[in-house]
Design a protein around this motif. Structure first.
Motif, mmCIF file in Angstrom:
data_model
loop_
_atom_site.group_PDB
_atom_site.id
_atom_site.type_symbol
_atom_site.label_atom_id
_atom_site.label_comp_id
_atom_site.label_asym_id
_atom_site.label_seq_id
_atom_site.Cartn_x
_atom_site.Cartn_y
_atom_site.Cartn_z
ATOM 1 N N GLY A 61 46.103 49.952 33.302
ATOM 2 C CA GLY A 61 44.724 50.327 33.602
ATOM 3 C C GLY A 61 44.496 50.865 34.998
ATOM 4 O O GLY A 61 43.388 51.330 35.315
ATOM 5 N N TYR A 62 45.509 50.811 35.844
ATOM 6 C CA TYR A 62 45.318 51.180 37.248
ATOM 7 C C TYR A 62 44.749 52.587 37.417
ATOM 8 O O TYR A 62 43.782 52.813 38.157
ATOM 9 C CB TYR A 62 46.644 51.113 38.011
ATOM 10 C CG TYR A 62 47.172 49.747 38.339
ATOM 11 C CD1 TYR A 62 46.603 48.588 37.826
ATOM 12 C CD2 TYR A 62 48.282 49.611 39.163
ATOM 13 C CE1 TYR A 62 47.118 47.342 38.133
ATOM 14 C CE2 TYR A 62 48.801 48.371 39.481
ATOM 15 C CZ TYR A 62 48.225 47.235 38.959
ATOM 16 O OH TYR A 62 48.752 46.018 39.268
ATOM 17 N N LEU B 74 33.021 50.170 46.447
ATOM 18 C CA LEU B 74 33.767 49.145 45.727
ATOM 19 C C LEU B 74 35.249 49.333 46.008
ATOM 20 O O LEU B 74 35.767 50.451 45.928
ATOM 21 C CB LEU B 74 33.519 49.245 44.218
ATOM 22 C CG LEU B 74 34.236 48.216 43.339
ATOM 23 C CD1 LEU B 74 33.694 46.810 43.597
ATOM 24 C CD2 LEU B 74 34.087 48.569 41.852
ATOM 25 N N THR B 75 35.940 48.230 46.318
ATOM 26 C CA THR B 75 37.380 48.258 46.576
ATOM 27 C C THR B 75 38.117 47.609 45.408
ATOM 28 O O THR B 75 37.688 46.562 44.907
ATOM 29 C CB THR B 75 37.706 47.514 47.884
ATOM 30 O OG1 THR B 75 37.124 48.227 48.976
ATOM 31 C CG2 THR B 75 39.204 47.404 48.098
ATOM 32 N N LEU B 76 39.214 48.238 44.989
ATOM 33 C CA LEU B 76 40.016 47.722 43.885
ATOM 34 C C LEU B 76 41.278 47.060 44.410
ATOM 35 O O LEU B 76 42.039 47.657 45.177
ATOM 36 C CB LEU B 76 40.400 48.855 42.927
ATOM 37 C CG LEU B 76 41.285 48.447 41.745
ATOM 38 C CD1 LEU B 76 40.498 47.602 40.747
ATOM 39 C CD2 LEU B 76 41.870 49.683 41.056
ATOM 40 N N VAL B 77 41.503 45.819 43.968
ATOM 41 C CA VAL B 77 42.773 45.120 44.196
ATOM 42 C C VAL B 77 43.574 45.236 42.907
ATOM 43 O O VAL B 77 43.131 44.781 41.855
ATOM 44 C CB VAL B 77 42.546 43.645 44.560
ATOM 45 C CG1 VAL B 77 43.867 42.878 44.589
ATOM 46 C CG2 VAL B 77 41.838 43.537 45.902
ATOM 47 N N THR B 78 44.733 45.865 42.971
ATOM 48 C CA THR B 78 45.571 45.985 41.784
ATOM 49 C C THR B 78 46.353 44.697 41.586
ATOM 50 O O THR B 78 46.810 44.070 42.539
ATOM 51 C CB THR B 78 46.530 47.170 41.909
ATOM 52 O OG1 THR B 78 47.258 47.073 43.141
ATOM 53 C CG2 THR B 78 45.779 48.487 41.872
ATOM 54 N N GLY B 79 46.500 44.308 40.317
ATOM 55 C CA GLY B 79 47.203 43.064 40.039
ATOM 56 C C GLY B 79 47.553 42.946 38.570
ATOM 57 O O GLY B 79 47.479 43.906 37.804
ATOM 58 N N ALA B 80 47.945 41.756 38.157
ATOM 59 C CA ALA B 80 48.251 41.443 36.761
ATOM 60 C C ALA B 80 48.201 39.937 36.597
ATOM 61 O O ALA B 80 48.339 39.183 37.579
ATOM 62 C CB ALA B 80 49.619 41.978 36.358
ATOM 63 N N GLU B 81 47.995 39.505 35.364
ATOM 64 C CA GLU B 81 48.064 38.080 35.034
ATOM 65 C C GLU B 81 49.318 37.873 34.202
ATOM 66 O O GLU B 81 49.418 38.376 33.076
ATOM 67 C CB GLU B 81 46.811 37.630 34.275
ATOM 68 C CG GLU B 81 46.761 36.120 34.075
ATOM 69 C CD GLU B 81 45.436 35.640 33.508
ATOM 70 O OE1 GLU B 81 45.188 34.427 33.534
ATOM 71 O OE2 GLU B 81 44.647 36.483 33.031
ATOM 72 N N LEU B 82 50.291 37.173 34.762
ATOM 73 C CA LEU B 82 51.605 37.030 34.149
ATOM 74 C C LEU B 82 51.672 35.780 33.276
ATOM 75 O O LEU B 82 51.239 34.699 33.686
ATOM 76 C CB LEU B 82 52.678 36.965 35.233
ATOM 77 C CG LEU B 82 52.662 38.098 36.272
ATOM 78 C CD1 LEU B 82 53.749 37.880 37.309
ATOM 79 C CD2 LEU B 82 52.812 39.462 35.603
#
Length: 285
Positions: free
Chosen positions: A43-44, A55-63
């Motif tokens: 989705g990045y 608005l600031t985006l922090v990229t991440g994932a839930e593992l």
């Protein structure tokens, strides 16, 4: 600053597209949002392209992880999404999602539920298929009233009648891989006992010693006593504490920004990360 560090899109099991998610976050008055879809970073691109000014985006994932027979989720922030070792592990977990979901459909059919794989696949769309999609099918069929009602021993909870295991990463390996990709790790909703068995505190202490950065404290699945206990544990172990909505769009009742993270904690997360940096909005499309 209003900071929500745990949100999902249609890239996994949310109902907002990545673009809709960031637009809705801006409309909700958030300053920072983390995109943490399950075991994927797909989705990045769409989220960054639509990111509004302010608005600031922090990229991440839930593992997806497992320790001592207990499933748990590890939030990973600001890692390099192309780092080979972590990428390979994410792909291994994702590749096991389809046969696992098919297995749950088969078990439900054995229990007399007229669910089909085609129904679940339609609900999942392009997202990483998981239990919430199967739960949504049960809601559509009138078997349960809500997605949450499907996560019981009768249906899809860990060890439930229709539960099927999938490949899940050892959390110590997850910490090592995320660190190797320049990221930061936070144990998601560690006290969410209504989801099933929780990880014992001595194991959390071992994770802290192995490099875990923080634990998610302010979350819809934690009552006040649990939050107090987790804050005390975090102080004892030197862990950061975050707050997040765990937003899934219409699949859950929680609103964007219902729980938030202290700006000082957010600043520390960004200071520790070396794999990626927060993305400021430039107007979107």
């Amino acid at each position: 600053m209003r900071i929500d560090l745990h949100c999902h899109s249609t890239a996994s099991d949310g109902t907002d597209t990545p673009a809709e998610l960031v637009r809705n976050a801006a409309a909700a008055g958030l300053d920072v949002i983390a995109l943490t879809d399950h075991d994927t970073t797909r989705g990045y691109g769409a989220a960054i392209a639509a990111l509004p000014v302010g608005l600031t985006l922090v990229t991440g994932a839930e593992l997806s992880c497992r320790i001592g027979g207990v499933s748990m989720h590890m939030l990973a922030y600001l890692f390099d999404p192309e780092e080979p070792a972590l990428l390979a592990e994410r792909e291994l977990v994702r590749d096991d999602r389809v046969p696992r979901a098919r297995g749950m459909v088969a078990r439900l059919q054995e229990l007399g539920v007229p669910v089909t794989w085609e129904q679940v696949a339609r609900i999942a769309g392009d997202g990483s298929v998981g239990r919430p999609h199967v739960a949504t099918a049960l809601v559509e069929l009138g078997v349960v009233q809500s997605v949450d009602d499907a996560f019981t021993d009768d249906w899809l909870a860990d060890g439930g009648r229709a539960y099927v295991e999938k490949h899940e990463t050892d959390p110590f390996e997850a910490i090592r891989l995320v660190k190797g990709a320049g990221g930061v790790t936070v144990f998601a909703h560690p006290g969410a006992s209504k989801r099933g068995h929780t990880v014992p505190e001595p194991a959390i202490a071992e994770m802290a010693a192995a490099g875990l950065d923080g634990i998610e404290v302010d979350h819809m699945d934690h009552d006040e006593d649990t939050r107090v206990r987790l804050r005390g544990l975090a102080r004892e172990l030197g862990l950061l504490t975050t707050g997040s909505s765990d937003y899934h769009g219409s699949r859950k009742t929680v609103a964007l920004g219902e729980y938030t993270t202290d700006p000082e904690v957010y600043g520390e997360i960004t200071r520790r990360a070396t794999g990626a940096f927060p993305v400021p909005g430039t107007g979107g499309i």
